[in-house]
Design a protein around this motif. Structure first.
Motif, PDB file in Angstrom:
ATOM      1  N   LEU A  20      67.913  21.071  56.013  1.00 18.82           N
ATOM      2  CA  LEU A  20      67.590  20.789  54.786  1.00 18.82           C
ATOM      3  C   LEU A  20      69.253  20.378  54.205  1.00 18.82           C
ATOM      4  CD1 LEU A  20      66.586  21.134  51.808  1.00 18.82           C
ATOM      5  CD2 LEU A  20      66.770  23.125  51.205  1.00 18.82           C
ATOM      6  N   VAL A  21      69.497  19.594  53.520  1.00 20.22           N
ATOM      7  CA  VAL A  21      70.743  19.197  53.377  1.00 20.22           C
ATOM      8  C   VAL A  21      71.585  19.165  51.571  1.00 20.22           C
ATOM      9  CG1 VAL A  21      72.248  16.552  53.363  1.00 20.22           C
ATOM     10  CG2 VAL A  21      70.847  17.149  55.001  1.00 20.22           C
ATOM     11  N   ALA A  22      70.128  19.012  51.124  1.00 19.98           N
ATOM     12  CA  ALA A  22      70.577  18.974  49.802  1.00 19.98           C
ATOM     13  C   ALA A  22      69.075  19.183  48.666  1.00 19.98           C
ATOM     14  CB  ALA A  22      71.628  17.982  49.260  1.00 19.98           C
ATOM     15  N   ILE A  23      69.446  20.612  47.515  1.00 21.16           N
ATOM     16  CA  ILE A  23      68.036  19.969  46.568  1.00 21.16           C
ATOM     17  C   ILE A  23      68.797  19.788  45.484  1.00 21.16           C
ATOM     18  CG2 ILE A  23      67.572  22.957  46.822  1.00 21.16           C
ATOM     19  CD1 ILE A  23      64.671  21.155  47.625  1.00 21.16           C
ATOM     20  N   ASN A  24      67.767  19.132  44.891  1.00 19.63           N
ATOM     21  CA  ASN A  24      68.699  18.836  43.067  1.00 19.63           C
ATOM     22  C   ASN A  24      67.333  19.069  42.503  1.00 19.63           C
ATOM     23  OD1 ASN A  24      70.373  17.795  41.649  1.00 19.63           O
ATOM     24  ND2 ASN A  24      69.737  15.701  42.168  1.00 19.63           N
ATOM     25  N   ARG A  25      67.483  19.762  41.174  1.00 18.48           N
ATOM     26  CA  ARG A  25      66.296  19.630  40.465  1.00 18.48           C
ATOM     27  C   ARG A  25      66.917  18.405  38.981  1.00 18.48           C
ATOM     28  NH1 ARG A  25      65.807  24.610  35.906  1.00 18.48           N
ATOM     29  NH2 ARG A  25      67.535  23.023  35.091  1.00 18.48           N
ATOM     30  N   VAL A  26      65.408  17.664  38.747  1.00 21.16           N
ATOM     31  CA  VAL A  26      65.910  16.834  38.782  1.00 21.16           C
ATOM     32  C   VAL A  26      64.366  17.217  36.948  1.00 21.16           C
ATOM     33  CG1 VAL A  26      66.776  15.307  40.199  1.00 21.16           C
ATOM     34  CG2 VAL A  26      63.393  15.083  39.659  1.00 21.16           C
ATOM     35  N   THR A  27      64.714  16.039  36.061  1.00 25.08           N
ATOM     36  CA  THR A  27      64.356  16.580  34.605  1.00 25.08           C
ATOM     37  C   THR A  27      63.953  15.533  34.086  1.00 25.08           C
ATOM     38  OG1 THR A  27      65.688  17.922  34.171  1.00 25.08           O
ATOM     39  CG2 THR A  27      64.425  17.411  32.010  1.00 25.08           C
ATOM     40  N   LYS A  28      62.664  15.403  33.414  1.00 21.48           N
ATOM     41  CA  LYS A  28      62.027  14.095  32.857  1.00 21.48           C
ATOM     42  C   LYS A  28      61.750  14.058  31.223  1.00 21.48           C
ATOM     43  CE  LYS A  28      57.877  10.891  33.526  1.00 21.48           C
ATOM     44  NZ  LYS A  28      56.607  11.234  34.187  1.00 21.48           N
ATOM     45  N   VAL A  29      62.250  13.484  30.572  1.00 24.98           N
ATOM     46  CA  VAL A  29      62.316  14.210  29.498  1.00 24.98           C
ATOM     47  C   VAL A  29      60.984  13.067  28.803  1.00 24.98           C
ATOM     48  CG1 VAL A  29      63.635  14.306  27.096  1.00 24.98           C
ATOM     49  CG2 VAL A  29      64.386  14.866  29.444  1.00 24.98           C
ATOM     50  N   THR A  30      60.276  14.020  27.918  1.00 25.21           N
ATOM     51  CA  THR A  30      58.931  12.699  27.457  1.00 25.21           C
ATOM     52  C   THR A  30      58.766  13.652  26.285  1.00 25.21           C
ATOM     53  OG1 THR A  30      57.062  14.407  28.516  1.00 25.21           O
ATOM     54  CG2 THR A  30      57.984  13.296  29.661  1.00 25.21           C
ATOM     55  N   GLY A  32      56.600  15.359  25.308  1.00 24.03           N
ATOM     56  CA  GLY A  32      56.109  17.087  24.919  1.00 24.03           C
ATOM     57  C   GLY A  32      56.832  17.660  25.268  1.00 24.03           C
ATOM     58  N   GLY A  33      58.532  17.545  26.159  1.00 29.67           N
ATOM     59  CA  GLY A  33      59.267  18.255  26.327  1.00 29.67           C
ATOM     60  C   GLY A  33      59.453  17.687  27.566  1.00 29.67           C
ATOM     61  N   ARG A  34      60.252  18.487  27.939  1.00 27.23           N
ATOM     62  CA  ARG A  34      61.372  18.226  29.658  1.00 27.23           C
ATOM     63  C   ARG A  34      60.441  19.148  31.068  1.00 27.23           C
ATOM     64  NH1 ARG A  34      65.798  21.051  26.907  1.00 27.23           N
ATOM     65  NH2 ARG A  34      67.058  19.598  26.581  1.00 27.23           N
ATOM     66  N   THR A  35      60.087  17.997  31.267  1.00 26.29           N
ATOM     67  CA  THR A  35      59.347  18.596  32.805  1.00 26.29           C
ATOM     68  C   THR A  35      60.291  18.608  34.080  1.00 26.29           C
ATOM     69  OG1 THR A  35      57.668  17.203  32.266  1.00 26.29           O
ATOM     70  CG2 THR A  35      57.678  17.642  34.631  1.00 26.29           C
ATOM     71  N   PHE A  36      60.574  19.494  34.782  1.00 23.57           N
ATOM     72  CA  PHE A  36      61.241  19.381  35.634  1.00 23.57           C
ATOM     73  C   PHE A  36      60.677  19.648  37.309  1.00 23.57           C
ATOM     74  CE2 PHE A  36      62.688  22.678  32.351  1.00 23.57           C
ATOM     75  CZ  PHE A  36      63.981  22.342  32.410  1.00 23.57           C
ATOM     76  N   SER A  37      61.855  18.763  38.098  1.00 27.95           N
ATOM     77  CA  SER A  37      60.924  18.816  39.382  1.00 27.95           C
ATOM     78  C   SER A  37      62.292  18.887  40.015  1.00 27.95           C
ATOM     79  CB  SER A  37      60.164  17.507  39.580  1.00 27.95           C
ATOM     80  OG  SER A  37      60.977  16.314  39.009  1.00 27.95           O
ATOM     81  N   PHE A  38      61.355  18.717  41.942  1.00 31.19           N
ATOM     82  CA  PHE A  38      62.749  19.252  42.687  1.00 31.19           C
ATOM     83  C   PHE A  38      62.357  18.108  43.622  1.00 31.19           C
ATOM     84  CE2 PHE A  38      61.625  23.012  41.134  1.00 31.19           C
ATOM     85  CZ  PHE A  38      62.812  23.896  40.894  1.00 31.19           C
ATOM     86  N   ALA A  39      64.045  17.821  44.562  1.00 26.31           N
ATOM     87  CA  ALA A  39      63.987  16.308  45.659  1.00 26.31           C
ATOM     88  C   ALA A  39      64.679  16.540  46.516  1.00 26.31           C
ATOM     89  CB  ALA A  39      65.100  14.695  44.208  1.00 26.31           C
ATOM     90  N   ALA A  40      64.508  16.134  47.553  1.00 26.75           N
ATOM     91  CA  ALA A  40      65.180  17.095  48.894  1.00 26.75           C
ATOM     92  C   ALA A  40      65.293  16.285  49.931  1.00 26.75           C
ATOM     93  CB  ALA A  40      64.260  17.912  49.033  1.00 26.75           C
ATOM     94  N   ILE A  41      67.117  16.501  50.257  1.00 25.94           N
ATOM     95  CA  ILE A  41      67.038  15.051  51.133  1.00 25.94           C
ATOM     96  C   ILE A  41      67.049  16.270  52.641  1.00 25.94           C
ATOM     97  CG2 ILE A  41      69.432  14.322  52.297  1.00 25.94           C
ATOM     98  CD1 ILE A  41      69.708  14.116  49.412  1.00 25.94           C
ATOM     99  N   VAL A  42      66.312  15.865  53.099  1.00 26.24           N
ATOM    100  CA  VAL A  42      66.238  16.289  55.250  1.00 26.24           C
ATOM    101  C   VAL A  42      66.363  15.640  56.403  1.00 26.24           C
ATOM    102  CG1 VAL A  42      63.938  17.332  56.295  1.00 26.24           C
ATOM    103  CG2 VAL A  42      63.921  17.292  53.690  1.00 26.24           C
ATOM    104  N   VAL A  43      67.221  16.890  57.290  1.00 26.95           N
ATOM    105  CA  VAL A  43      67.456  15.212  58.150  1.00 26.95           C
ATOM    106  C   VAL A  43      66.690  16.863  59.466  1.00 26.95           C
ATOM    107  CG1 VAL A  43      69.403  14.803  59.715  1.00 26.95           C
ATOM    108  CG2 VAL A  43      69.340  14.848  57.436  1.00 26.95           C
ATOM    109  N   VAL A  44      65.840  15.759  59.846  1.00 32.26           N
ATOM    110  CA  VAL A  44      64.947  16.062  61.030  1.00 32.26           C
ATOM    111  C   VAL A  44      65.404  15.320  62.235  1.00 32.26           C
ATOM    112  CG1 VAL A  44      62.829  16.050  60.528  1.00 32.26           C
ATOM    113  CG2 VAL A  44      63.024  13.987  60.959  1.00 32.26           C
TER     114      VAL A  44
END
Length: 172
Positions: A20-30, A32-44
């Protein structure tokens, strides 16, 4: 472009380790409010010349990492490694990031930071001097490092492409 002619066709018989190189919490504002999700950069990589990267996005961290691993398995490249180091110096750019890889003597170790270190260790390089300039964005650093590794050529490949003997490659 990195890995145009050195893509790995099948991943069935390859034992890959993921980092796992990096994990980032990203927010989408709608509305109805904020929706949180995660983006992960992975190297194999198999730590023996094969490496790939992937980006996974999901509502949970573990799912994002799993998606990143699956994406990374789809774009693997084969990298020539010569006695634990890269065969020659290579510079590559991606976005605002520029990376430089230089061969190192045995026992030097991996002199690289962060995202570059994860890629170089996954491919199986044990001795290398690496430098990054410009942006330290992990996305661009990983892509620039993979591009630099994809452009590496060993002496045998150079001789074969030029249609000359190995002796002529070393004489110049």
């Amino acid at each position: 472009m990195a890995g145009v002619n050195n893509r790995v066709k099948s991943t069935n018989d390859i034992e890959l380790k993921d980092r796992l190189v990096a994990i980032n919490r990203v927010t989408k504002v709608t509305k109805g409010g904020r929706t949180f999700s995660f983006a992960a950069i992975v190297v194999v990589g198999n730590e023996d010349g094969i490496v790939g990267w992937g980006l996974g996005k999901a509502g949970e961290v573990t799912t994002a990492i799993a998606k990143g691993v699956e994406a990374a398995k789809k774009n693997l490249i084969k990298v020539p490694i010569l006695k634990g180091t890269v065969p020659h110096e290579q510079i590559a750019r991606f976005g605002g990031s520029e990376v430089m890889l230089r061969p190192a003597a045995p026992g030097t170790g991996v002199k690289a930071g962060g995202a570059m270190r994860a890629v170089l260790e996954s491919v199986g390089v044990t001795d290398v001097l690496a430098k990054s300039k410009g942006s330290s964005n992990p996305h661009n650093l990983v892509k620039a490092t993979i591009e630099a590794l994809g452009e590496l050529r060993d002496a045998y490949t150079v001789a074969q492409n030029r249609g000359i003997s190995m002796e002529k490659v070393f004489k110049g």
